[in-house]
Design a protein around this motif. Structure first.
Motif, mmCIF file in Angstrom:
data_model
loop_
_atom_site.group_PDB
_atom_site.id
_atom_site.type_symbol
_atom_site.label_atom_id
_atom_site.label_comp_id
_atom_site.label_asym_id
_atom_site.label_seq_id
_atom_site.Cartn_x
_atom_site.Cartn_y
_atom_site.Cartn_z
ATOM 1 N N ALA A 140 0.831 -1.207 0.000
ATOM 2 C CA ALA A 140 0.000 0.000 0.000
ATOM 3 C C ALA A 140 0.866 1.258 0.000
ATOM 4 C CB ALA A 140 -0.928 -0.002 1.211
ATOM 5 N N VAL A 141 1.781 1.346 0.937
ATOM 6 C CA VAL A 141 2.594 2.561 1.083
ATOM 7 C C VAL A 141 3.531 2.739 -0.103
ATOM 8 C CG1 VAL A 141 4.342 3.699 2.512
ATOM 9 C CG2 VAL A 141 2.358 2.595 3.590
ATOM 10 N N GLU A 142 4.198 1.670 -0.537
ATOM 11 C CA GLU A 142 5.104 1.796 -1.692
ATOM 12 C C GLU A 142 4.351 2.230 -2.942
ATOM 13 O OE1 GLU A 142 7.269 -1.870 -2.201
ATOM 14 O OE2 GLU A 142 8.519 -1.505 -0.416
ATOM 15 N N THR A 143 3.188 1.668 -3.161
ATOM 16 C CA THR A 143 2.415 2.004 -4.355
ATOM 17 C C THR A 143 1.947 3.456 -4.315
ATOM 18 O OG1 THR A 143 1.692 -0.300 -4.554
ATOM 19 C CG2 THR A 143 0.435 1.350 -5.784
ATOM 20 N N VAL A 144 1.437 3.893 -3.181
ATOM 21 C CA VAL A 144 0.982 5.286 -3.072
ATOM 22 C C VAL A 144 2.157 6.235 -3.253
ATOM 23 C CG1 VAL A 144 -0.025 6.998 -1.510
ATOM 24 C CG2 VAL A 144 -1.072 4.735 -1.732
ATOM 25 N N ARG A 145 3.311 5.904 -2.697
ATOM 26 C CA ARG A 145 4.495 6.751 -2.888
ATOM 27 C C ARG A 145 4.914 6.809 -4.354
ATOM 28 N NH1 ARG A 145 7.858 4.933 2.524
ATOM 29 N NH2 ARG A 145 7.056 6.605 3.887
ATOM 30 N N GLU A 146 4.848 5.682 -5.061
ATOM 31 C CA GLU A 146 5.178 5.667 -6.496
ATOM 32 C C GLU A 146 4.216 6.554 -7.281
ATOM 33 O OE1 GLU A 146 5.072 1.570 -7.685
ATOM 34 O OE2 GLU A 146 6.775 1.052 -6.386
ATOM 35 N N VAL A 147 2.931 6.450 -6.987
ATOM 36 C CA VAL A 147 1.933 7.292 -7.662
ATOM 37 C C VAL A 147 2.199 8.759 -7.354
ATOM 38 C CG1 VAL A 147 -0.527 7.898 -7.761
ATOM 39 C CG2 VAL A 147 0.167 5.491 -7.765
ATOM 40 N N ALA A 148 2.521 9.067 -6.109
ATOM 41 C CA ALA A 148 2.799 10.449 -5.716
ATOM 42 C C ALA A 148 4.006 11.003 -6.478
ATOM 43 C CB ALA A 148 3.043 10.536 -4.213
ATOM 44 N N ALA A 149 5.035 10.201 -6.621
ATOM 45 C CA ALA A 149 6.236 10.653 -7.333
ATOM 46 C C ALA A 149 5.929 10.935 -8.803
ATOM 47 C CB ALA A 149 7.342 9.608 -7.206
ATOM 48 N N ARG A 150 5.151 10.083 -9.432
ATOM 49 C CA ARG A 150 4.762 10.315 -10.840
ATOM 50 C C ARG A 150 3.848 11.525 -10.959
ATOM 51 N NH1 ARG A 150 3.751 4.871 -10.870
ATOM 52 N NH2 ARG A 150 1.524 5.233 -11.099
ATOM 53 N N GLN A 151 2.938 11.669 -10.017
ATOM 54 C CA GLN A 151 1.976 12.770 -10.039
ATOM 55 C C GLN A 151 2.694 14.108 -9.965
ATOM 56 O OE1 GLN A 151 -1.507 12.605 -7.387
ATOM 57 N NE2 GLN A 151 -0.799 14.557 -6.602
ATOM 58 N N GLU A 152 3.685 14.222 -9.104
ATOM 59 C CA GLU A 152 4.408 15.475 -8.942
ATOM 60 C C GLU A 152 5.117 15.880 -10.217
ATOM 61 O OE1 GLU A 152 6.854 15.020 -5.488
ATOM 62 O OE2 GLU A 152 5.118 14.843 -4.164
ATOM 63 N N SER A 153 5.490 14.898 -11.045
ATOM 64 C CA SER A 153 6.184 15.230 -12.281
ATOM 65 C C SER A 153 5.226 15.415 -13.454
ATOM 66 C CB SER A 153 7.202 14.139 -12.612
ATOM 67 O OG SER A 153 6.527 12.919 -12.874
ATOM 68 N N SER A 154 3.942 15.210 -13.219
ATOM 69 C CA SER A 154 2.981 15.373 -14.319
ATOM 70 C C SER A 154 1.948 16.433 -13.967
ATOM 71 C CB SER A 154 2.319 14.027 -14.655
ATOM 72 O OG SER A 154 1.627 13.519 -13.533
ATOM 73 N N ALA A 155 0.815 16.020 -13.473
ATOM 74 C CA ALA A 155 -0.275 16.961 -13.188
ATOM 75 C C ALA A 155 -0.708 16.835 -11.734
ATOM 76 C CB ALA A 155 -1.454 16.667 -14.113
ATOM 77 N N PRO A 156 -1.258 17.886 -11.178
ATOM 78 C CA PRO A 156 -1.745 17.791 -9.798
ATOM 79 C C PRO A 156 -2.944 16.857 -9.710
ATOM 80 C CG PRO A 156 -2.376 19.876 -10.771
ATOM 81 C CD PRO A 156 -1.489 19.196 -11.760
ATOM 82 N N GLY A 157 -3.157 16.336 -8.541
ATOM 83 C CA GLY A 157 -4.288 15.435 -8.335
ATOM 84 C C GLY A 157 -4.585 15.330 -6.860
#
Length: 176
Positions: free
Chosen positions: A136-153
């Protein structure tokens, strides 16, 4: 994206969207799923029935996510996802990770800025708590890292552990 722990009752968590650890029928069940349906009321069940009659006649596959109203919950939406049943003979960790990725993707699409998660698959689906929390935590962190480099969410993810073991596991994982 901010990650935090808020032990307690997922159905009382004040966020834009709560994630339901649903079964594939989407028609209610035990654990988190039953609690969300009971507290949220008939509006959630009616929305799930509409999904089954239209886009999901065979139910929601494991690892996918869909959104409905939250009915009487303090949240605006419920994002339903079906976790995999744990198997000691088959690695289903990518399906479990997909539950978190897909729920966050749906949250972004609907404009949810805060999302609360239970520990998906760690209840009756038998996933070992420490591993379920790690995924759970690793996946959410991965999504957060990609999100910061693309679009806000999504701006905040709240993990709502049920019980002392789950809370300890989340505290340990988030401290790394």
């Amino acid at each position: 994206m901010k990650l935090r722990i808020a032990p307690g009752d997922l159905t009382e968590t004040v966020v834009d969207a709560v994630v339901n650890a649903a079964n594939s029928s989407l028609l209610g069940g035990g654990g988190v799923d039953g609690a969300i349906h009971r507290r949220g009321g008939s509006e959630i069940l009616a929305a799930c029935r509409r999904l089954r009659e239209t886009s999901l006649p065979d139910g929601l596959p494991a690892g996918q996510a869909v959104v409905t109203t939250a009915g009487k919950l303090p949240a605006r939406w419920v994002i339903h996802t079906v976790g995999p049943v744990h198997s000691p003979r088959e690695d289903r960790s990518q399906t479990l990770a997909s539950c978190y990725r897909e729920a966050l993707r749906v949250a972004g699409e609907i404009g949810a800025r805060s999302v609360a998660f239970p520990t998906i698959s760690a209840g009756v689906y038998g996933w070992p708590m420490d591993d379920a929390v790690r995924i759970a935590v690793e996946t959410v962190r991965e999504v957060a890292a990609r999100q910061e480099s693309s679009a806000p969410g999504v701006e905040e993810v709240v993990f709502v552990p049920f019980g002392a073991d789950a809370e300890s596991a989340f505290r340990a994982q988030l401290s790394t």
